[in-house]
Design a protein around this motif. Sequence first.
Motif: not given
Length: 360
Positions: A10-11, A118-119, A275-276, A282-284
């Motif tokens: 999710a950018w 996103r969620i 997890r999802a 990205p950084s995570a």
Amino acid sequence: MARKQAPAYAWPTHLVRPQAGQRLVYLDLNHWISLAKAATGHRTGEIYRPALTAVQEAASSGKYLFPLSLTHYMEMAGIQDPRQRGDIADVMEDLSGFTTLLTNSHIARLEVEAALDRIFSVDSPHIADLNLLGHGIGHTMGMRGGLYIRSATGDVTEEARAAWPDGPESFDAMLADARQHLERSMLRGPADAEVPELTANGWDPTVAKRSAEKRAESERQLAERLDNDPQYWNRLRDVVQGRYISLEIIDTLNKALIDRDKRIEDVVTDKDSIRAFADCMPSADVHTTLVEAAHRNREKSWEPNDVFDIDALSVAVPYCDIVVTERYASHVVNAAHLPQGMQTEVFPRLKDLMEWLDRQ
């Protein structure tokens, strides 16, 4: 526990990236040191002279930017020799022009927002755009603005500019020179003769390292608990992700949820949802991968520099085009196939960068 497939990231749409056609090249401090040795004619620097020439040509072309990170400033503060700091800073200034990357805490906030968007299938228009790139150390910490002239009544910069004896253009040149001097001083640090007075006024170059030491100690404590509770080794990535959420982004996450009138239970209901959520940022993902790999090395002894490196790579790997880091970190992220999903090249040597530039 290894992932079955690479996540769909999710950018963050509110992170403004560089203009098209420019590529970001991130160099770890050890590679900046090598370039400085080449530039100063150090006895061990001759081998790096071709690399120095290559990156100078790349930077002068305008197609490649060599940004600095907050980690660079922190690591430079830990170098005790003023002459060495100056040599490294000269090369950094020449190649970067004090172009800097936004720090990981600000990027993580935008990633949290993007993940929640996103969620919940909504956009977050209340979030202001942030530039990935900026100028100077202030930008690395999310600060906006520059040098201003103030009086008891507030900002009088424009009044001073209009009244400047040699005209507004001369004023602008003076202010630009002052900004450049400030940035140069922040990167180089003080000369030995300046240290006593600065110390008397509260200057402490060990603040960043002491903060990193606390975080390193937290990882040492986790390593000890893992040794005492071996059943968690099969779920080490879950453990690392849980700690990342609870220690690094929980305040940001809670605020973003409140803004959406949601609760944490609406996001993380079970281990799969945790997890999802963590994997799509990205950084995570970079942070988790590097920390997990470090803990799987049972002989690993956590040091402050490990914390610095992970913080820096958590931004550089997702948001730069080329990253030149140390050999172990390069192996870890490439083995996890992170560069492919992030469209980044990660190398362990300046020679690799040279060869890549030759192919372009």
